[in-house]
Design an enzyme around this catalytic site. Structure first.
Site, PDB file in Angstrom:
ATOM      1  N   ALA A 201      -2.726  -2.914  52.254  1.00 47.14           N
ATOM      2  CA  ALA A 201      -2.580  -4.207  53.101  1.00 47.14           C
ATOM      3  C   ALA A 201      -2.973  -4.381  54.201  1.00 47.14           C
ATOM      4  O   ALA A 201      -2.421  -5.076  55.205  1.00 47.14           O
ATOM      5  CB  ALA A 201      -0.911  -4.633  52.683  1.00 47.14           C
TER       6      ALA A 201
ATOM      7  N   ARG B  12     -12.288 -13.394  55.168  1.00 46.84           N
ATOM      8  CA  ARG B  12     -12.831 -14.690  54.330  1.00 46.84           C
ATOM      9  C   ARG B  12     -11.434 -15.610  54.431  1.00 46.84           C
ATOM     10  O   ARG B  12     -11.836 -16.720  53.947  1.00 46.84           O
ATOM     11  CB  ARG B  12     -13.206 -14.284  53.131  1.00 46.84           C
ATOM     12  CG  ARG B  12     -14.681 -13.810  52.934  1.00 46.84           C
ATOM     13  CD  ARG B  12     -14.792 -12.850  51.782  1.00 46.84           C
ATOM     14  NE  ARG B  12     -14.331 -11.628  51.592  1.00 46.84           N
ATOM     15  CZ  ARG B  12     -14.258 -10.900  50.452  1.00 46.84           C
ATOM     16  NH1 ARG B  12     -15.099 -11.331  49.522  1.00 46.84           N
ATOM     17  NH2 ARG B  12     -13.940  -9.908  50.441  1.00 46.84           N
TER      18      ARG B  12
ATOM     19  N   GLY C 295     -11.892   1.131  55.855  1.00 48.55           N
ATOM     20  CA  GLY C 295     -12.228   1.056  54.335  1.00 48.55           C
ATOM     21  C   GLY C 295     -11.080   1.662  53.468  1.00 48.55           C
ATOM     22  O   GLY C 295      -9.903   2.098  53.927  1.00 48.55           O
TER      23      GLY C 295
ATOM     24  N   TYR D  10      28.490 -35.408  66.571  1.00 52.75           N
ATOM     25  CA  TYR D  10      27.848 -34.482  67.401  1.00 52.75           C
ATOM     26  C   TYR D  10      28.334 -35.001  68.827  1.00 52.75           C
ATOM     27  O   TYR D  10      27.954 -36.372  69.070  1.00 52.75           O
ATOM     28  CB  TYR D  10      26.553 -34.270  67.440  1.00 52.75           C
ATOM     29  CG  TYR D  10      25.966 -33.237  68.305  1.00 52.75           C
ATOM     30  CD1 TYR D  10      26.411 -32.024  68.202  1.00 52.75           C
ATOM     31  CD2 TYR D  10      24.567 -33.611  69.210  1.00 52.75           C
ATOM     32  CE1 TYR D  10      25.782 -31.001  69.155  1.00 52.75           C
ATOM     33  CE2 TYR D  10      24.135 -32.803  69.944  1.00 52.75           C
ATOM     34  CZ  TYR D  10      24.804 -31.400  69.916  1.00 52.75           C
ATOM     35  OH  TYR D  10      24.117 -30.618  70.816  1.00 52.75           O
TER      36      TYR D  10
ATOM     37  N   SER E  86      30.691 -51.577  55.997  1.00 50.60           N
ATOM     38  CA  SER E  86      29.402 -51.631  56.324  1.00 50.60           C
ATOM     39  C   SER E  86      29.479 -51.634  58.171  1.00 50.60           C
ATOM     40  O   SER E  86      30.267 -52.009  58.690  1.00 50.60           O
ATOM     41  CB  SER E  86      28.181 -52.784  56.173  1.00 50.60           C
ATOM     42  OG  SER E  86      28.502 -52.733  54.603  1.00 50.60           O
TER      43      SER E  86
HETATM   44  C1  UD1 Z   1     -12.081  -3.525  46.567  1.00 53.28           C
HETATM   45  C2  UD1 Z   1     -12.896  -2.485  45.799  1.00 53.28           C
HETATM   46  C3  UD1 Z   1     -13.755  -2.919  44.666  1.00 53.28           C
HETATM   47  C4  UD1 Z   1     -12.914  -3.564  43.743  1.00 53.28           C
HETATM   48  C5  UD1 Z   1     -12.071  -4.594  44.337  1.00 53.28           C
HETATM   49  C6  UD1 Z   1     -11.013  -5.345  43.471  1.00 53.28           C
HETATM   50  C7  UD1 Z   1     -13.382  -0.633  47.685  1.00 53.28           C
HETATM   51  C8  UD1 Z   1     -14.247  -0.196  48.658  1.00 53.28           C
HETATM   52  N1  UD1 Z   1     -13.609  -1.658  46.846  1.00 53.28           N
HETATM   53  O1  UD1 Z   1     -12.996  -4.353  47.053  1.00 53.28           O
HETATM   54  O2  UD1 Z   1     -14.488  -1.796  44.153  1.00 53.28           O
HETATM   55  O3  UD1 Z   1     -13.734  -4.355  42.746  1.00 53.28           O
HETATM   56  O4  UD1 Z   1     -11.305  -4.143  45.375  1.00 53.28           O
HETATM   57  O5  UD1 Z   1     -10.338  -6.316  44.196  1.00 53.28           O
HETATM   58  O6  UD1 Z   1     -12.219  -0.438  47.638  1.00 53.28           O
HETATM   59  N2  UD1 Z   1      -7.705  -2.364  52.718  1.00 53.28           N
HETATM   60  C9  UD1 Z   1      -6.881  -1.546  53.874  1.00 53.28           C
HETATM   61  N3  UD1 Z   1      -7.592  -1.029  54.706  1.00 53.28           N
HETATM   62  C10 UD1 Z   1      -9.255  -0.936  54.761  1.00 53.28           C
HETATM   63  C11 UD1 Z   1      -9.691  -1.991  54.037  1.00 53.28           C
HETATM   64  C12 UD1 Z   1      -9.004  -2.721  52.973  1.00 53.28           C
HETATM   65  O7  UD1 Z   1      -5.657  -1.560  53.688  1.00 53.28           O
HETATM   66  O8  UD1 Z   1      -9.758  -0.509  55.847  1.00 53.28           O
HETATM   67  C13 UD1 Z   1      -6.961  -3.080  51.908  1.00 53.28           C
HETATM   68  C14 UD1 Z   1      -6.976  -4.745  51.925  1.00 53.28           C
HETATM   69  O9  UD1 Z   1      -6.034  -5.113  52.829  1.00 53.28           O
HETATM   70  C15 UD1 Z   1      -7.014  -5.169  50.443  1.00 53.28           C
HETATM   71  C16 UD1 Z   1      -7.332  -3.832  49.817  1.00 53.28           C
HETATM   72  O10 UD1 Z   1      -7.509  -2.779  50.539  1.00 53.28           O
HETATM   73  O11 UD1 Z   1      -5.574  -5.421  50.266  1.00 53.28           O
HETATM   74  C17 UD1 Z   1      -8.752  -4.160  49.036  1.00 53.28           C
HETATM   75  O12 UD1 Z   1      -9.609  -4.308  49.988  1.00 53.28           O
HETATM   76  P1  UD1 Z   1     -10.638  -5.368  50.186  1.00 53.28           P
HETATM   77  O13 UD1 Z   1     -11.409  -5.671  51.300  1.00 53.28           O
HETATM   78  O14 UD1 Z   1     -10.167  -6.905  49.742  1.00 53.28           O
HETATM   79  O15 UD1 Z   1     -11.628  -4.835  49.093  1.00 53.28           O
HETATM   80  P2  UD1 Z   1     -12.753  -5.712  48.014  1.00 53.28           P
HETATM   81  O16 UD1 Z   1     -13.977  -5.922  48.784  1.00 53.28           O
HETATM   82  O17 UD1 Z   1     -11.956  -6.802  47.417  1.00 53.28           O
END
Ligand code: UD1
Ligand code: CA
Length: 459
Positions: A10, A16, A80, A389, A407
């Site tokens: 999270a 977006r 990532g 109050y 009233s």
């Molecule tokens: C990710 C998957 C994708 C999958 C999709 C499903 C990856 C690279 N891709 O893509 O294959 O189909 O979920 O919903 O994993 N987050 C972190 N730290 C980070 C990046 C993300 O905690 O550095 C968390 C985000 O807050 C989120 C989750 O990881 O809760 C997924 O990240 P998000 O960027 O939404 O990945 P997707 O592009 O949806």
């Protein structure tokens, strides 16, 4: 017993969403997304639950403070999903068993799917198991690339070839991993992709190349693993959750005049033969009895409504209780532990705050009743105000059974009007009114004859 450890990602920015609020705190049908995920995770009775926070970490942590037993790790910067998992390494040092990785932005995953994931993972003695789904529109998701021998690897949307983009089997971002050797392997993931991020799905390809077992569990209904990445997706998911709740209510004997505009939170209970008119919102743990009629534009939050009660149009009721056979509204406001007795009536433009209005009592028009204890069968006239109050403290007004408040009366608290007493119209009540007596404070009326004619001459 093999331990289960939960990690919930999270930390992402949720770019977006275009929001100052962390994405996972955005509400789906009235509840923060991450609450759904945490509740589902709890069904596995995990040994540890760790939330990876990063973007707006403090806001998220504060929002989850009430939940016991949660561990937090901070991922900063966010490079990532693989990098995110790595940040939990020291929190999970020395632990063994199955790590279940969940995404904070995938709220509708069912407990059943999660249980199946863990079961299949263990039966296959897999190094990793991925939850997948077949969807009509795979755009944006990682695609599952298969060979005859099973899953080969996962390719992200941005890195997929045109042929791979045609694949309709997608990665849900939910996995089970054997903790043994996991972090070491995650460290070998490189950021060689369109986003220059460390992608956790790359682990699948790495494991398969090493000849390790990677399994998949495919969900039958893909809506379960839908992620929320934008406000549009949030709205779409909210609508689906609401529709599901409404269908449940109707199956249980509740009439919804217009399900499309009826908003009922998941934890709300409504009794049989209750009718909900268009534009009704029932929120946060509200309980509505049976045989009630809730008219258009009513919002009820964290409140209890007794059987056979009518709430007329455009009332707001929060943190309050209404007993059976009462009639509320139209345009009434009940708040902050207001309590309305059985068969009582609260009418137009009446506000009750922290006030008990006893059984069979009536306040039909234009009143403010705050910090008052009002007995049964009391009549409150139009325009009555409890002056509760004094500028420093809130004071109590007590009106005993059967009293009649004329009233346009002001009751200056603390004050008591005794049983069966009458308060004349237009009285400013500064002293207690003994039971059975009449209180009047206005002076004797004088009529000055010919005054209007005289005024005309003077000007
Ligand atoms: C990710 C998957 C994708 C999958 C999709 C499903 C990856 C690279 N891709 O893509 O294959 O189909 O979920 O919903 O994993 N987050 C972190 N730290 C980070 C990046 C993300 O905690 O550095 C968390 C985000 O807050 C989120 C989750 O990881 O809760 C997924 O990240 P998000 O960027 O939404 O990945 P997707 O592009 O949806
Ligand atoms: Ca996502």
């Amino acid at each position: 017993m093999i331990d289960v450890h939960i990690v919930i990602l999270a930390a992402g920015k949720g770019t977006r969403m275009q929001s100052a609020l962390p994405k996972v705190l955005h509400r789906v049908a009235g509840r923060p997304m991450i609450d759904y995920v945490l509740d589902t995770a709890d069904t596995l009775a995990p040994r540890t639950t760790t939330v990876v926070v990063g973007h707006k970490a403090e806001v998220l942590r504060a929002a989850l403070r009430a939940r016991p037993g949660l561990g937090f790790v901070v991922q900063e910067p966010q490079q990532g999903t693989a990098h995110a998992l790595l940040t939990t390494e020291s929190a999970l040092a020395g632990q063994t068993g199955t790590l279940v990785l969940l995404s904070g932005d995938v709220p509708l995953l069912s407990a059943h799917t999660l249980a199946t994931l863990v079961e299949q993972h263990r039966l296959a003695a897999a190094a990793a198991t991925v939850v997948t789904a077949f969807v009509d529109n795979p755009h944006g998701y990682g695609r599952i690339v298969r060979l005859e021998t099973g899953i080969s690897h996962i390719v992200e949307d941005g890195d997929a070839t045109p042929a791979q983009r045609q694949i309709r089997e997608i990665n849900s971002g939910i996995y089970a991993f054997d903790l043994n050797g996991l972090f070491e392997s995650v460290r070998s993931i490189a950021a060689e992709n369109a986003q220059s991020e460390y992608y956790l799905p790359d682990l699948v390809g790495i494991y398969r190349k090493r000849g390790l077992t990677v399994e998949t569990v495919t969900v039958a209904s893909p809506h379960e693993i839908q992620g929320v990445n934008s406000r549009l997706e949030l709205a779409t998911m909210t609508r689906a959750v609401r529709q599901h709740k409404n269908a449940e209510l109707m199956a249980a004997g509740v009439t919804l005049d217009d399900p499309a505009t009826t908003y009922v939170d998941g934890d709300v209970v409504v009794g049989t033969d209750t009718v909900l008119h268009p534009g009704v919102s029932l929120e946060r743990g509200t309980v509505v009895g049976s045989g009630c009629e809730i008219h258009s534009g009513v919002r009820i939050v964290s409140s209890r409504i007794g059987d056979h009660t009518t709430v007329l149009d455009h009332c707001v009721i929060t943190d309050s209780v209404v007993d059976a056979h009462a009639v509320i509204g139209p345009f009434a406001h009940l708040r902050n532990q207001a309590s309305v007795g059985a068969r009582a009536k609260v009418g137009n433009f009446v506000e009750l705050k922290k006030t008990r209005l006893g059984d069979g009592s009536k306040s039909m028009h234009l009143a403010y009743l705050g910090d008052a204890v009002i007995g049964s069968n009391v009549n409150i006239g139009a325009g009555v105000i409890t002056c509760n109050y004094d500028g420093t403290h809130k004071r109590t007004t007590t009106i005993e059974d059967g009293a009649f408040i004329g009233s346009d009366t002001q009751l200056i608290a603390p004050i008591t009007v005794g049983e069966g007493a009458y308060v004349g119209t237009g009285t400013t009540v500064r002293e207690n009114v003994p039971a059975g007596s009449l209180a009047v404070s206005a002076g004797k009326q004088r009529n000055i004859e010919g005054w209007v004619e005289g005024k005309k001459k003077r000007t």
